[in-house]
Design a protein around this motif. Structure first.
Motif, PDB file in Angstrom:
ATOM      1  N   LEU A 151       1.488  -0.961   0.220  1.00 33.37           N
ATOM      2  CA  LEU A 151      -0.025  -0.118   0.276  1.00 33.37           C
ATOM      3  C   LEU A 151       0.944   1.170  -0.080  1.00 33.37           C
ATOM      4  N   ILE A 211      -4.527  -5.861  -0.032  1.00 32.34           N
ATOM      5  CA  ILE A 211      -5.452  -4.971   0.468  1.00 32.34           C
ATOM      6  C   ILE A 211      -5.751  -6.101   1.677  1.00 32.34           C
ATOM      7  N   GLU A 216     -11.121  -4.509   4.853  1.00 29.71           N
ATOM      8  CA  GLU A 216     -11.690  -3.563   3.876  1.00 29.71           C
ATOM      9  C   GLU A 216     -13.413  -3.534   5.008  1.00 29.71           C
TER      10      GLU A 216
END
Length: 604
Positions: free
Chosen positions: A139, A467, A470
């Motif tokens: 990220l 990721i 979430e």
């Protein structure tokens, strides 16, 4: 019951009940780092021509198949000496490290399905994340996923290589020839040289990052910075020395000492550095896992368990198709064989819809089962698959949602990591009745582009979800130290349910499309009674729970229109499989290699 995974502390999950609805990868119209869901990355390796004149190879005693003729010849050489299927596979893997550096090698990992004539075994040589890996490592400062190539190129993406440990484990149990003999063909080729093939040349031409990687550029480009021409005799004395050390001293020569130290230095000194340590490398352990097996009509199909998603997804697809065929004779795939190697629209429809459902579950539930509880039993439960089959109708469902299999499930966010991988497939059957299906990989083409002691290091860490979580839900396939990234590799063994006799060994490279390729091959062999070469040569098709994919240039406009009439969004794309099949027939064995690459099969 749905359970929310709160955290993992000291390898113990802290969980709580949740009624939060589950959602799957691709339920929105955008995937971070991927753009629109219908715009999946292209095939991981470019096509290098289609060899339309290929025919099955027959043998009575033994057979070897690999992605390059020189590798196949090395496997055949070991089988002729009385070697086992694992002996042949080790020799082929060593040669592939040299002749197919874009796809596989000792700097990567592998999954192995093995049949010794009595039992099925699964050997896990998947790479692991270093102790210094962090869940946010892919990220940017704003918390957004970095571009795939920014993650891929360099030391950051390198996982601890596992293929040699897995080969060693299998050889200790099933090897017939001395370990050091198995590396002789590769060492000779590395020392004396081999001609650059048209396929390797095309891969070099297509890769713009080679020029930015000094060691790789020196090896694969001319002094003028141009790709090595086809036929150039390419030598790799560094790899010859590395393989000789492994042959003489075993895999410890790779996992300890100067070779390991060089890997650490190359990874950590790169401008895009990783965190690989000597402890990471020396501490790597291959694992023997329980195969996942299920019934399909009169056959028993066995595949690789997590951290691969391939075995579960193939069994789910076949289980859903089996349920459909039990529901209605009109849905029996055996009654709809290809015409002139053109699949019927109904067959493509049914298989694509079944795959949507399997890929939906894959995106949500599957990961390294040493870190995340994976409900394999529930996901492959016959009643669950029957219920999933009821979702398939005459029209395409478009986008499938993940189901809720029986048993305990975790409330998770989907894995949105880029769907790329570069892989190779090895298959062999030996004189003793043993057989192997092995899928081996460095991930993307030319892996991390970091070269050390003559071999390329993988970029398998990009197989994790970029990721980590979430909406407060963790992604099962998030990065954790010591964890193995989820894979789609699906080495597969097929048996006759009544006799228990081995019927076929099947597998393919191709990233997340591997599952589609293996499903097509298995149905082609079992339902449509195609010979192995025709089963491989059949146009590729399927769905990864986005558009229905068909192989560009190899399906008719009529087929595409028929699918559109059923509500399918059709995407004609490059689908560069590299399938290898060996199947039992009346002569003993018959084999086929994928005409889309340069593989061959050889038998006696």
């Amino acid at each position: 019951m749905i359970i929310t995974l709160r955290a993992k502390k000291n390898n113990v999950y802290v969980i709580g009940l949740s009624a939060l609805a589950l959602w799957i990868g691709g339920c929105s119209s955008e995937k971070p780092g991927l753009g629109k869901t219908s715009e999946l990355p292209p095939a991981p390796e470019i096509a290098s021509g289609y060899r339309a004149d290929m025919v099955p190879v027959h043998a009575t005693r033994h057979m070897a198949a690999a992605a390059n003729p020189l590798a196949t010849a090395a496997g055949q050489q070991m089988l002729r000496k009385g070697g086992s299927a694992i002996d042949a596979a080790i020799a082929m893997q060593a040669v592939l490290t040299l002749v197919e550096p874009q796809a596989s090698g000792i700097g990567g990992g592998a999954f192995i399905m093995y049949w010794d004539g009595h039992k099925v075994q699964a050997f896990d040589g998947r790479e692991t994340a270093p102790a210094g890996a962090d869940k946010r490592m892919f990220l940017d400062a704003a918390g957004k996923p970095v571009a795939f190539t920014d993650a891929q190129i360099g030391g950051l993406s390198v996982g601890v290589p596992g293929v040699l440990r897995a080969l060693q484990m299998a050889h200790e149990q099933h090897g017939k020839l001395p370990w050091n003999e198995l590396f002789e063909p590769a060492i000779r080729l590395a020392s004396e040289g081999f001609p650059v093939s048209a396929r390797l040349h095309s891969q070099i031409v297509a890769d713009k990052f080679i020029a930015q990687s000094p060691a790789l550029a020196k090896y694969l480009l001319t002094e003028q910075g141009q790709p090595l021409p086809v036929g150039t005799v390419l030598k790799n004395p560094q790899l010859a020395r590395t393989l000789q050390a492994i042959a003489d001293r075993g895999v410890e020569a790779f996992y300890q000492g100067a070779i390991a130290q060089a890997m650490v230095e190359q990874v950590n000194s790169h401008p895009n550095p990783g965190s690989l340590s000597l402890a990471d490398i020396s501490g790597y352990r291959a694992k023997e896992r329980h195969p996942v097996c299920g019934d399909y009509k009169q056959w028993r199909v066995c595949g690789m368990p997590p951290p691969s998603s391939g075995g579960v997804a193939v069994l789910q697809t076949l289980g859903i198709l089996d349920a459909l065929q039990r529901r209605s004779a009109a849905l029996d795939l055996a009654t709809m064989p290809p015409v002139g190697l053109q699949p019927s629209a109904t067959a493509v429809h049914l298989m694509a819809e079944a795959e949507r459902l399997a890929y939906a579950d894959r995106a949500l539930y599957l990961a390294d089962s040493d870190f995340v509880p994976v409900n394999v039993k529930g996901l492959t439960d016959k009643n669950y698959l029957q219920s999933r089959a009821t979702l398939i109708g005459d029209k395409s469902m478009g986008r499938a949602d993940a189901g809720t299999p029986p048993g305990i499930n975790l409330a998770l966010a989907p894995d949105r990591s880029p769907l790329r991988i570069s892989t190779s497939q090895i298959a062999a059957v030996d004189d003793q009745g043993g057989a192997i299906s092995m899928t081996t990989s460095v991930e993307s083409a030319f892996g991390s582009h970091v070269m050390s002691n003559g071999f390329i290091l993988n970029n398998q860490l990009t197989d994790f979800s970029f990721i980590p979580d979430e909406n407060g839900q963790p992604v099962a396939n998030r990065i954790e130290p010591g964890k193995r990234p989820r894979s789609s590799m699906a080495p597969t063994l097929v048996f006759d349910r009544k006799s228990g006799e081995l019927v076929a060994t099947v597998g393919s490279p191709g990233g997340s499309q591997i599952i589609e390729y293996v499903n097509k091959a298995v149905v082609g062999l079992l339902d449509w009674k195609l010979n192995p070469q025709d089963a491989i040569g059949l146009p590729n098709f399927g769905s990864r729970n986005v558009a229905t994919e068909v192989e560009a240039g190899r399906v008719s406009p009529a087929l595409v229109q028929a699918l559109k009439d059923r509500g399918h969004e059709v995407s004609a794309i490059e689908m560069t499989s590299g399938t290898q099949i060996i199947i039992r027939d009346e002569t003993g064995w018959a084999a086929g290699a994928d005409p889309r690459r340069e593989g061959t099969a050889l038998g006696d």
